[in-house]
Scaffold this motif. Sequence first.
Motif, PDB file in Angstrom:
ATOM      1  N   ARG A  31       0.857  -1.191   0.000  1.00  0.00           N
ATOM      2  CA  ARG A  31       0.000   0.000   0.000  1.00  0.00           C
ATOM      3  C   ARG A  31       0.887   1.233   0.000  1.00  0.00           C
ATOM      4  N   TYR A  32       0.326   2.327  -0.478  1.00  0.00           N
ATOM      5  CA  TYR A  32       1.087   3.571  -0.505  1.00  0.00           C
ATOM      6  C   TYR A  32       0.144   4.749  -0.376  1.00  0.00           C
ATOM      7  N   ARG A  33       0.739   5.876  -0.066  1.00  0.00           N
ATOM      8  CA  ARG A  33       0.015   7.152  -0.038  1.00  0.00           C
ATOM      9  C   ARG A  33       0.911   8.168  -0.721  1.00  0.00           C
ATOM     10  N   GLN A  34       0.422   8.757  -1.781  1.00  0.00           N
ATOM     11  CA  GLN A  34       1.172   9.774  -2.519  1.00  0.00           C
ATOM     12  C   GLN A  34       1.148  11.069  -1.730  1.00  0.00           C
ATOM     13  N   LEU A  35       2.318  11.566  -1.339  1.00  0.00           N
ATOM     14  CA  LEU A  35       2.412  12.830  -0.613  1.00  0.00           C
ATOM     15  C   LEU A  35       2.818  13.937  -1.570  1.00  0.00           C
ATOM     16  N   ASP A  36       2.424  15.135  -1.254  1.00  0.00           N
ATOM     17  CA  ASP A  36       2.677  16.293  -2.108  1.00  0.00           C
ATOM     18  C   ASP A  36       3.735  17.181  -1.471  1.00  0.00           C
ATOM     19  N   PRO A  37       4.916  17.334  -2.107  1.00  0.00           N
ATOM     20  CA  PRO A  37       5.963  18.178  -1.527  1.00  0.00           C
ATOM     21  C   PRO A  37       5.538  19.621  -1.285  1.00  0.00           C
ATOM     22  N   THR A  38       4.539  20.089  -1.987  1.00  0.00           N
ATOM     23  CA  THR A  38       4.099  21.472  -1.783  1.00  0.00           C
ATOM     24  C   THR A  38       3.338  21.647  -0.467  1.00  0.00           C
ATOM     25  N   ARG A  39       3.007  20.536   0.227  1.00  0.00           N
ATOM     26  CA  ARG A  39       2.312  20.633   1.520  1.00  0.00           C
ATOM     27  C   ARG A  39       3.284  20.783   2.681  1.00  0.00           C
ATOM     28  N   ALA A  40       4.569  20.860   2.372  1.00  0.00           N
ATOM     29  CA  ALA A  40       5.564  21.096   3.416  1.00  0.00           C
ATOM     30  C   ALA A  40       5.477  22.552   3.844  1.00  0.00           C
ATOM     31  N   ALA A  41       5.736  22.788   5.126  1.00  0.00           N
ATOM     32  CA  ALA A  41       5.758  24.171   5.602  1.00  0.00           C
ATOM     33  C   ALA A  41       6.916  24.892   4.930  1.00  0.00           C
ATOM     34  N   THR A  42       6.788  26.177   4.740  1.00  0.00           N
ATOM     35  CA  THR A  42       7.863  26.954   4.148  1.00  0.00           C
ATOM     36  C   THR A  42       9.013  27.046   5.140  1.00  0.00           C
ATOM     37  N   SER A  43      10.147  27.524   4.700  1.00  0.00           N
ATOM     38  CA  SER A  43      11.326  27.579   5.560  1.00  0.00           C
ATOM     39  C   SER A  43      11.108  28.446   6.803  1.00  0.00           C
ATOM     40  N   ASN A  44      10.168  29.389   6.751  1.00  0.00           N
ATOM     41  CA  ASN A  44       9.891  30.206   7.935  1.00  0.00           C
ATOM     42  C   ASN A  44       8.794  29.603   8.812  1.00  0.00           C
ATOM     43  N   GLY A  45       8.314  28.386   8.459  1.00  0.00           N
ATOM     44  CA  GLY A  45       7.322  27.695   9.264  1.00  0.00           C
ATOM     45  C   GLY A  45       5.885  28.023   8.896  1.00  0.00           C
ATOM     46  N   LYS A  51      -1.119  25.887  -5.384  1.00  0.00           N
ATOM     47  CA  LYS A  51      -0.774  26.139  -6.786  1.00  0.00           C
ATOM     48  C   LYS A  51       0.546  26.889  -6.927  1.00  0.00           C
ATOM     49  N   LEU A  52       1.637  26.215  -6.587  1.00  0.00           N
ATOM     50  CA  LEU A  52       2.958  26.829  -6.657  1.00  0.00           C
ATOM     51  C   LEU A  52       3.463  26.897  -8.090  1.00  0.00           C
ATOM     52  N   SER A  53       4.287  27.892  -8.369  1.00  0.00           N
ATOM     53  CA  SER A  53       4.913  28.017  -9.679  1.00  0.00           C
ATOM     54  C   SER A  53       5.983  26.936  -9.821  1.00  0.00           C
ATOM     55  N   VAL A  54       6.551  26.798 -11.015  1.00  0.00           N
ATOM     56  CA  VAL A  54       7.592  25.804 -11.259  1.00  0.00           C
ATOM     57  C   VAL A  54       8.793  26.061 -10.355  1.00  0.00           C
ATOM     58  N   ALA A  55       9.177  27.339 -10.188  1.00  0.00           N
ATOM     59  CA  ALA A  55      10.307  27.679  -9.316  1.00  0.00           C
ATOM     60  C   ALA A  55       9.995  27.300  -7.868  1.00  0.00           C
ATOM     61  N   ASP A  56       8.769  27.578  -7.428  1.00  0.00           N
ATOM     62  CA  ASP A  56       8.382  27.219  -6.062  1.00  0.00           C
ATOM     63  C   ASP A  56       8.319  25.708  -5.883  1.00  0.00           C
ATOM     64  N   GLN A  57       7.878  24.987  -6.931  1.00  0.00           N
ATOM     65  CA  GLN A  57       7.831  23.526  -6.880  1.00  0.00           C
ATOM     66  C   GLN A  57       9.246  22.977  -6.732  1.00  0.00           C
ATOM     67  N   THR A  58      10.199  23.543  -7.449  1.00  0.00           N
ATOM     68  CA  THR A  58      11.595  23.128  -7.327  1.00  0.00           C
ATOM     69  C   THR A  58      12.105  23.390  -5.910  1.00  0.00           C
ATOM     70  N   ALA A  59      11.753  24.538  -5.347  1.00  0.00           N
ATOM     71  CA  ALA A  59      12.144  24.855  -3.976  1.00  0.00           C
ATOM     72  C   ALA A  59      11.512  23.862  -3.001  1.00  0.00           C
ATOM     73  N   SER A  60      10.256  23.461  -3.245  1.00  0.00           N
ATOM     74  CA  SER A  60       9.597  22.466  -2.395  1.00  0.00           C
ATOM     75  C   SER A  60      10.324  21.127  -2.461  1.00  0.00           C
ATOM     76  N   ASN A  61      10.733  20.732  -3.662  1.00  0.00           N
ATOM     77  CA  ASN A  61      11.479  19.476  -3.825  1.00  0.00           C
ATOM     78  C   ASN A  61      12.817  19.542  -3.095  1.00  0.00           C
ATOM     79  N   GLU A  62      13.479  20.688  -3.165  1.00  0.00           N
ATOM     80  CA  GLU A  62      14.756  20.850  -2.459  1.00  0.00           C
ATOM     81  C   GLU A  62      14.547  20.792  -0.949  1.00  0.00           C
ATOM     82  N   GLN A  63      13.472  21.410  -0.472  1.00  0.00           N
ATOM     83  CA  GLN A  63      13.146  21.379   0.948  1.00  0.00           C
ATOM     84  C   GLN A  63      12.837  19.937   1.376  1.00  0.00           C
TER      85      GLN A  63
END
Length: 184
Positions: A31-45, A51-63
């Motif tokens: 079993r699995y559950r697909q998680l969304d990196p954009t649901r991570a809190a931002t670096s300031n909490g 609906k993040l932009s491509v640049a924000d999505q990349t930042a979410s992946n890096e985070q």
Amino acid sequence: MGICTSKGVIMDFAADYTIKSGKLTFGNPARYRQLDPTRAATSNGAPPLPKLSVADQTASNEQWDAAMHRTVSAFQECKYNFLTVNCHAFVSHFLNELQYGGRKNWNMVHLATMIALTGRFTGVWGFIKTFLPFVAIMVVGLYFGTWIFATAYTGVIAPISLWFFIYTYCISRRAGKKPTKGPA
């Protein structure tokens, strides 16, 4: 239980001081559950924005990957314990590092509940792997004697379940939710 990097490489706390990469310790997932990196809190909490932009999505992946690195580093210094510091603790620690969904209180019970209620089976074989052992034990137990089986089954399952909840909600909170380090 394991968690994937932003590139899809699965990570699993497998044994003392060992993080397995690319494969789970006990075989392929059922079993699995697909998680969304954009649901991570931002670096300031602050909670994530929809609906993040491509640049924000990349930042979410890096985070996401940075939180994975911190979690792997922490658990590479830990002794494995089947009941307390295990693969479930690894994933909950990761989600707490990430503040996934704006939460900092992920634990093994939350993960088990999430997978049980919203997890998807990997296919027919995943469904069979999940339920066949339980059905087989029930059929054999009921065939050989209902009361004896019910008593024995309860005598095994009840203490394990009780420990699971007591550890998760009492002991690990008092200890500060940090993974237990082994000898230096």
